[in-house]
Design a protein around this motif. Structure first.
Motif, PDB file in Angstrom:
ATOM      1  N   GLY A  98       0.897  -1.288   0.049  1.00  0.00           N
ATOM      2  CA  GLY A  98      -0.005  -0.103   0.147  1.00  0.00           C
ATOM      3  C   GLY A  98       0.911   1.209  -0.171  1.00  0.00           C
ATOM      4  N   ILE A  99       1.803   1.041  -0.973  1.00  0.00           N
ATOM      5  CA  ILE A  99       2.576   2.648  -0.969  1.00  0.00           C
ATOM      6  C   ILE A  99       2.605   2.832  -2.291  1.00  0.00           C
ATOM      7  N   GLN A 100       3.080   4.178  -2.644  1.00  0.00           N
ATOM      8  CA  GLN A 100       3.298   4.906  -4.010  1.00  0.00           C
ATOM      9  C   GLN A 100       4.574   4.960  -3.975  1.00  0.00           C
ATOM     10  N   MET A 101       5.512   4.836  -4.934  1.00  0.00           N
ATOM     11  CA  MET A 101       6.880   5.042  -4.816  1.00  0.00           C
ATOM     12  C   MET A 101       7.386   5.336  -6.176  1.00  0.00           C
ATOM     13  N   VAL A 114       6.190   8.013  -1.760  1.00  0.00           N
ATOM     14  CA  VAL A 114       5.694   9.145  -2.131  1.00  0.00           C
ATOM     15  C   VAL A 114       4.274   9.440  -1.394  1.00  0.00           C
ATOM     16  N   LYS A 115       3.578   8.152  -1.447  1.00  0.00           N
ATOM     17  CA  LYS A 115       2.264   8.238  -0.653  1.00  0.00           C
ATOM     18  C   LYS A 115       2.030   6.893  -0.048  1.00  0.00           C
ATOM     19  N   VAL A 116       1.387   6.954   1.221  1.00  0.00           N
ATOM     20  CA  VAL A 116       1.074   5.642   1.974  1.00  0.00           C
ATOM     21  C   VAL A 116      -0.499   5.618   1.870  1.00  0.00           C
ATOM     22  N   ASP A 119       9.872   8.314   3.303  1.00  0.00           N
ATOM     23  CA  ASP A 119      10.767   7.351   3.591  1.00  0.00           C
ATOM     24  C   ASP A 119      11.546   6.833   2.407  1.00  0.00           C
ATOM     25  N   VAL A 120      12.758   6.510   2.411  1.00  0.00           N
ATOM     26  CA  VAL A 120      13.517   5.753   1.244  1.00  0.00           C
ATOM     27  C   VAL A 120      13.921   4.448   1.694  1.00  0.00           C
ATOM     28  N   LEU A 155      16.968  -1.212  -5.891  1.00  0.00           N
ATOM     29  CA  LEU A 155      17.595   0.240  -6.619  1.00  0.00           C
ATOM     30  C   LEU A 155      16.475   0.849  -7.215  1.00  0.00           C
ATOM     31  N   THR A 156      15.196   0.081  -7.562  1.00  0.00           N
ATOM     32  CA  THR A 156      14.089   0.493  -8.225  1.00  0.00           C
ATOM     33  C   THR A 156      13.009   0.177  -7.714  1.00  0.00           C
ATOM     34  N   SER A 157      11.810   0.965  -8.056  1.00  0.00           N
ATOM     35  CA  SER A 157      10.612   0.614  -7.652  1.00  0.00           C
ATOM     36  C   SER A 157      10.023  -0.598  -8.168  1.00  0.00           C
ATOM     37  N   LEU A 158      10.649  -1.163  -9.166  1.00  0.00           N
ATOM     38  CA  LEU A 158      10.321  -2.365  -9.969  1.00  0.00           C
ATOM     39  C   LEU A 158      10.904  -3.539  -8.781  1.00  0.00           C
TER      40      LEU A 158
END
Length: 399
Positions: free
Chosen positions: A294-297, A327-329, A344-345, A355-358
Motif C-alpha cells: 500500500g505505497i506509491q513510490m 511518495v504516498k502511503v 521514507d527511502v 535500486l528501483t521501484s520495480l
C-alpha cells in the motif's frame, strides 16, 4: 594398290581409336551411376560434382537448423484456444420487464456472444494448459484444438488478470508437453522463437532475438499488471497470445502476450518463472494471491533529483540519491499500519538491496501474506527497520 593401302590403314586406326574411347566413356558412366545408389540402399551416397567442381548435397539430406529442431520438438504441445463469452448490454430496466419482452421480443437484443482465438501450451501430459488470462477471461469452457486437428473441451481452472496468466484443463492422458527453460539467465541478443496461432493461422512460427529484459508494466503501457516483461522482436500478433516463447534449445522461457495493439516490431512475454508460480496457485485454488503493502513510490536517481521530479508536498528535502522514495502511503493499508511515511527511502526489502521501484514490487510479490517482511528504510538520514505484514491485493484499494 600402293596408293589405297595407306588410306585403309589410316581409316582403320581412327575406327579403333573411336571404339576405345567409347568403351572408356561407357565404363566411366557406369562407374558414376554405380556410385549414386538408391536412398534406400545402406551404402553411403557420394556427392555429385558438377562441371564447376562444386559438390551438390545429396537430395535426401534435410535442410534443418536449430529453429526447425526446436519447433519439431515442441510444436505438437502448442494448441489453439477458441473462447466464447457473453458481452453484457445495458438494457433499461423498464424494457427488460418480462411483460415487455413478451410483446416486443425483437426489440430487445440478447447479450451478444464475443468469440476470440488465442494460443496455449501443454505443461502436463494429463491435459494442463497454460495461456493468457485475456484469452479465456469470461469463459468457463473453451475449445482446445491440437496440432493434429483434434478438438477437446477445456475447463478454465483459474484466471489472474494482474499477471495475465490462466490455466485450462482438458480431459486427456499422455499428451505431448513442453519443457521449461530459465528466463533469469537470458541475455539480450539471444535467439527467441515464438509459436502460436496469429489471426487464426495455426502453428505459425516467428523468430527474432531477446531485445530487452525487465520491462516494467508502466514501460509496456499496462500499469495494472505486475510483471517484468521480456521484450522480443519476434513477431507477436493477436492470436499469438498465450503461446510459448522459446530459447534456441526449444525450452519455453515465457508466455507471449499481444498487449500493445500499436506495437510494430515489438513483442512482449511473461517470464516463465512468474507464469509457472501463478499457474500453480490457479491449479490448486482457482485464484492467485498478490502480496500488497500500500505505497506509491518512485526510483531515486540523479536525473529525477536534478530535474526536480520529486513531489514538492513532502515538506522536507530528500538527502539520499539512491533508493526508492515513498511518495504516498495508502489509507488503511499494511504499510500505514506498519508505520511507513511519505518521504521514507527504501534501501532493502527482505535483507536484499533494492535500486528501483520495480525491485521493491518484485520482492514484495515473492513474499508471503500475513508473514513479517522486514524493510530497511532511511528517514531523515537515519536508517531503521520497519516490519510489515503484506496482505492480499485488494479489489478496490483506498486512495
Amino acid at each position: 594398290m600402293n596408293k589405297l593401302f595407306p588410306k585403309i590403314i589410316f581409316s582403320t586406326g581412327f575406327f579403333i581409336i573411336g571404339i576405345a574411347l567409347g568403351i572408356w566413356g561407357s565404363r566411366e558412366f557406369t562407374a558414376s551411376r554405380s556410385s549414386l545408389k538408391s536412398p534406400s540402399d545402406d551404402s553411403t551416397i557420394v556427392p555429385v560434382t558438377n562441371i564447376f567442381g562444386v559438390k551438390k548435397p545429396p537430395s535426401t539430406e534435410k535442410n534443418i537448423n536449430f529453429i526447425a529442431e526446436a519447433v519439431e520438438k515442441v510444436g505438437s504441445a502448442v494448441v489453439r484456444i477458441d473462447a466464447s463469452r457473453e458481452v453484457a448490454l445495458n438494457v433499461p430496466p423498464n424494457l427488460d420487464h418480462p411483460l415487455f419482452r413478451h410483446f416486443f421480443t425483437d426489440q430487445i437484443p440478447d447479450n451478444p456472444i464475443e468469440e476470440g482465438t488465442g494460443s496455449g501450451f501443454i505443461i502436463a501430459d494429463d491435459g494442463l494448459i497454460m495461456t493468457n488470462a485475456h484469452v479465456v477471461e469470461g469463459a468457463k469452457v473453451v475449445s482446445v484444438v491440437m496440432k493434429n486437428g483434434q478438438s477437446l473441451e477445456g475447463q478454465v481452472l483459474g484466471v489472474d488478470t494482474m499477471t495475465d496468466v490462466a490455466v485450462v484443463k482438458v480431459n486427456a492422458q499422455n499428451l505431448p508437453t513442453i519443457n521449461f527453460g530459465n528466463a533469469n539467465d537470458l541475455i539480450p541478443g539471444q535467439w527467441a522463437i515464438a509459436i502460436g496461432n496469429p489471426l487464426g493461422l495455426d502453428n505459425t512460427v516467428t523468430v527474432g532475438i531477446i531485445s530487452a529484459l525487465g520491462r516494467s508494466s508502466a514501460e509496456v503501457g499496462v500499469p495494472d499488471k505486475r510483471v517484468k516483461f521480456i521484450q522480443t522482436d519476434a513477431a507477436i500478433n493477436p492470436g499469438n497470445s498465450g503461446g510459448p516463447l522459446l530459447n534456441a534449445q526449444g525450452e519455453v522461457i515465457g508466455i507471449n502476450t499481444a498487449i500493445r495493439a500499436n506495437a510494430q516490431g515489438l513483442g512482449f512475454a511473461i517470464p516463465i518463472e512468474t507464469a509457472s508460480r501463478i499457474a500453480e496457485q490457479l491449479q490448486k485454488t482457482g485464484k492467485a494471491t498478490h502480496p500488497y503493502l500500500g505505497i506509491q513510490m518512485i526510483t531515486l536517481n540523479e536525473d529525477i533529483i536534478k530535474n526536480g521530479n520529486i513531489p514538492q508536498n513532502l515538506g522536507f528535502n530528500i538527502k539520499e540519491h539512491i533508493g526508492v522514495l515513498v511518495v504516498k502511503v495508502v489509507l488503511n493499508s499494511p504499510a500505514q499500519e506498519a508505520g511507513f511515511l511519505a518521504g521514507d527511502v527504501i534501501l532493502k526489502v527482505g535483507n536484499q538491496p533494492v535500486l528501483t521501484s520495480l525491485d521493491v514490487q518484485e520482492k514484495v510479490e515473492l513474499s508471503n501474506i500475513n508473514e513479517i517482511l522486514e524493510v530497511e528504510i532511511s528517514r531523515q538520514g537515519k536508517t531503521q527497520i520497519i516490519k510489515v505484514k503484506p496482505q492480499d491485493f485488494p479489489t478496490n484499494p483506498s486512495n
